[in-house]
Design an enzyme around this catalytic site. Structure first.
Site, short mmCIF file in Angstrom:
data_model
loop_
_atom_site.label_atom_id
_atom_site.label_comp_id
_atom_site.label_asym_id
_atom_site.label_seq_id
_atom_site.Cartn_x
_atom_site.Cartn_y
_atom_site.Cartn_z
N ARG A 88 87.53 39.48 47.56
CA ARG A 88 88.26 40.59 46.44
C ARG A 88 87.85 40.01 45.82
NH1 ARG A 88 92.55 44.84 48.28
NH2 ARG A 88 91.95 43.74 50.06
N THR A 89 88.90 38.46 45.77
CA THR A 89 88.67 38.38 44.01
C THR A 89 87.69 37.81 43.04
OG1 THR A 89 91.23 37.91 44.48
CG2 THR A 89 90.47 36.99 42.23
N LYS A 137 80.66 17.85 50.80
CA LYS A 137 80.62 16.09 51.11
C LYS A 137 81.62 15.46 50.59
CE LYS A 137 75.32 18.01 50.33
NZ LYS A 137 74.42 18.43 49.10
N ARG A 171 89.50 29.52 41.92
CA ARG A 171 90.21 29.46 42.87
C ARG A 171 90.86 28.73 44.10
NH1 ARG A 171 91.97 33.73 47.04
NH2 ARG A 171 93.05 35.03 45.19
N HIS A 178 98.94 33.89 39.68
CA HIS A 178 97.61 34.06 40.30
C HIS A 178 97.93 35.41 38.83
CE1 HIS A 178 94.03 36.18 41.66
NE2 HIS A 178 94.44 36.46 42.83
#
Lengths: 312, 201
Positions: free
Chosen positions: A55-56, A83, A105, A133
Site C-alpha cells: 500500500r505505501t 545477500k 521503509r 511514519h
C-alpha cells in the site's frame, strides 16, 4: 522545509500547512483525465523498501510517477540486501546512481536517519520500525481537514497499540503542531513508558472519551501482539478497546472514524463501523497519493506558487 | 423507626481504649441513644471496625466438602469480619467473569458478610497467559484484587504486563514472595537437618 522528511517533528506549523495546501492543489489532478504533471521530469526517486508494504510503496510510486519522476523500486527481497549488503553500502550504491530522493521503509527505528547522513538526495521516511511514519500523519491530517474543514481545535482520539505504532507517534507530533487536542486510549501494556511527556492526554477508558471526540483513529492490532501477553485475549481487547456500533453511536454527529489499514475487522474495528458513512478509510488511501506528491514536490525544490500554477 | 439492629453497648472499649457507651442506630454509630434500642452489657469487650480478610479459601465451587461460601462467611462474621476475599483456586478456577460472579452471588445470598472474589491473574493459575482481568473487573463481582496465590506469577515479564494492565481499572495483585523454581521438589527447610536426612531443601 528541511531537505529530508524523517519525522513529523521536522515540520513546523507553516511547513505542515504548506504540504497540506500543496496536496490540496495536487488532489485536483485526480479528477482530470490525464493525471500527470511534468514537474519532476528527469528526477529520480528510489523506493527502498526493506519491509513488505504494498500500500505505501504503491502510493509513493504513483505519487512520483504523476509528477513524471523516474521511479526505481528497490525491495529487500531478491536484491543485494538479501545477500547481506549493509544499509550503508546500499545507500552508497543509490548515491552513485544519482537518486534525487530515497523513500525508505525499514523495520529498524532510525534507519532513515542513518541513511540521511550517507546520501546527498532527500530521504523520506516511509515508516521505520516502531518510530515514525510522517506521510501517514500528513494524509490523516489532510483527511481531517477535507471532512471537517480544519485540524486546529479538533479532539482526536487515537486508540490501540501505541507502544509499537509509528502511525501514533507521527500523528501525536503533527496534530500537536497543527493545534489539535490528542488523546491516546490503550491498555496500559500498550503505552510506552514515558508517554506522559508526550504532548497529548492518555486514558484507559474508551467509553468516556468517544463522546468527546471529533475524530477516532483506530490502530491495527498486529497478529504477533495478540500472543505477546500484552492483553489477555482478542475478545477482551475488542470489548474494551474496539470500536463497535454501540460505541460509534455515542460519537458527536459529525465525528469521523479513521484507520491506517490494513484493518482487522472484528478486532479493533467492527465491520459495520468500517463500512459506515463516518469511515474515511478509503479516502485516506486516495489522499495518501496527493500528500506524497506534495512531499516529493516540495522536498525536490518546488515552490508552492509553482505547484499551484502547474496544477491549474 | 429503630429496628433489631439498634443497640446501646455499655462498657465497651473502642479499639481497646477506655470503657464507654456506644449507640448504634440501625447498624450505624450515632451520638445519642436511638429509640427502641436494646441494651447490651459489653463490659470487657473491645469494639473494632469490621475486619477485612484479604486471604480466605471458601472452596466453592468444586470443594464443597471442605468449605462453602455459606460456612466460610458464617465463620468470618462470627469472628468480626465484615468482608472476605475468596482466593481463586477453586474448581473451576476463578479466572473468568462467570465464576467470580457466581462466588459473589453466593456471598450475597448467604448474607453473612461481603464476599470479594479474587480473580486469577493467569488462565488456570498456570502462569502462562493473562486471564480476562478486565472482564472480571467489569462483572457484577467488580474484582479489584487478583492473585495466583500459592502458584505465584513467577514469569517476571508476565507479572510486569499484569501489573501494567491493571492500571486501567485500579486493580492490585497479591503475590506470594517466592519463586517456585528455587524450591522445586523441596521437602523441608534447607540446613543441617536436611543435609543429615538427605532430603531436598
Amino acid at each position: 522545509m528541511n531537505r529530508h522528511l524523517l519525522s513529523a517533528a521536522d515540520l513546523n506549523r507553516d511547513d505542515a500547512l504548506l504540504v497540506l495546501d500543496t496536496a490540496e492543489e495536487l488532489a485536483r489532478l485526480a479528477d482530470r483525465p490525464i493525471k500527470k504533471l511534468p514537474t519532476l521530469r528527469g528526477r529520480t526517486v528510489v523506493n527502498l523498501f526493506f519491509e513488505d508494504s504494498t500500500r505505501t510503496r504503491t502510493s509513493f510510486e504513483l505519487a512520483a510517477k504523476r509528477l513524471s519522476a523516474d521511479v526505481i523500486n528497490f525491495s529487500a527481497k531478491g536484491s543485494s540486501v538479501s545477500k547481506g549488503e549493509s544499509l550503508k553500502d546500499t545507500a552508497l550504491t543509490l548515491e552513485a546512481m544519482g537518486a534525487d530522493a530515497v523513500v525508505v521503509r525499514h523495520s529498524a527505528s532510525g534507519a532513515p536517519h542513518r541513511l540521511a547522513h550517507w546520501i546527498r538526495g532527500s530521504v523520506v521516511n516511509a515508516g521505520d520500525g516502531t518510530h515514525e511514519h510522517p506521510t501517514q500523519a500528513l494524509l490523516d491530517a489532510f483527511t481531517m481537514r477535507q471532512r471537517l474543514g480544519r485540524v486546529e481545535g479538533l479532539h482526536v482520539t487515537i486508540v490501540g497499540d501505541v507502544l509499537h505504532s509509528r502511525v501514533a507517534r507521527s500523528n501525536v507530533l503533527l496534530l500537536h503542531t497543527l493545534g489539535a487536542e490528542v488523546t491516546l486510549v490503550a491498555p496500559p501494556t500498550l503505552l510506552p513508558v514515558g508517554v506522559d511527556a508526550w504532548p497529548c492526554d492518555v486514558s484507559f477508558d474508551l467509553d468516556a472519551v468517544v463522546p468527546k471526540s471529533d475524530v477516532v483513529m483506530m490502530l491495527r492490532v498486529q497478529r504477533e501482539r495478540m500472543h505477546g501477553g500484552f492483553f489477555p485475549t482478542t475478545r477482551e481487547y475488542s470489548r474494551r478497546y474496539g470500536l463497535d456500533a454501540r460505541r460509534m453511536a455515542t460519537l458527536p454527529d459529525d465525528a469521523i472514524v479513521m484507520h491506517p489499514g490494513p484493518m482487522n475487522r472484528g478486532v479493533e474495528i467492527a465491520a459495520e463501523v468500517a463500512d459506515s458513512v463516518r469511515s474515511t478509510i478509503v479516502e485516506q488511501v486516495a489522499n495518501g497519493v496527493s500528500v506524497r506528491m506534495a512531499v516529493l514536490y516540495l522536498l525536490l525544490g518546488g515552490g508552492m506558487a509553482e505547484a499551484v500554477e502547474s496544477a491549474a | 423507626m429503630s429496628g433489631q439492629n439498634s443497640w446501646v453497648l455499655k462498657g465497651v472499649r473502642p479499639l481497646g481504649g477506655e470503657p464507654t457507651t456506644l449507640f448504634v442506630d440501625d447498624g450505624v454509630l450515632v451520638d445519642a441513644e436511638p429509640s427502641g434500642a436494646q441494651s447490651f452489657d459489653a463490659d470487657g469487650l473491645i469494639a473494632l471496625p469490621g475486619l477485612v480478610d484479604l486471604h480466605t479459601h471458601l472452596r466453592e465451587p468444586g470443594r464443597e466438602d471442605a468449605e462453602t461460601v455459606e460456612t466460610g462467611t458464617l465463620a468470618a462474621a462470627l469472628g468480626g469480619f465484615t468482608a472476605v476475599h475468596a482466593m481463586a483456586n477453586t474448581e473451576p478456577v476463578a479466572d473468568v467473569a462467570g465464576v467470580v460472579e457466581q462466588v459473589w452471588r453466593l456471598g450475597q445470598d448467604a448474607g453473612h458478610c461481603d464476599v470479594h472474589p479474587v480473580g486469577a491473574v493467569t488462565v488456570g493459575l498456570r502462569g502462562e497467559q493473562l486471564a480476562e482481568l478486565g472482564a472480571m473487573a467489569e462483572s457484577a463481582a467488580r474484582v479489584r484484587v487478583f492473585s495466583d496465590d500459592g502458584k505465584c506469577v513467577h514469569d517476571p515479564m508476565l507479572m510486569r504486563r499484569a501489573l501494567e494492565y491493571l492500571r486501567a481499572f485500579d486493580g492490585v495483585i497479591a503475590q506470594h514472595a517466592q519463586d517456585p523454581r528455587l524450591t522445586d521438589g523441596a521437602q523441608m527447610n534447607e540446613g543441617v537437618q536436611s543435609a543429615r536426612l538427605g532430603l531436598v531443601g
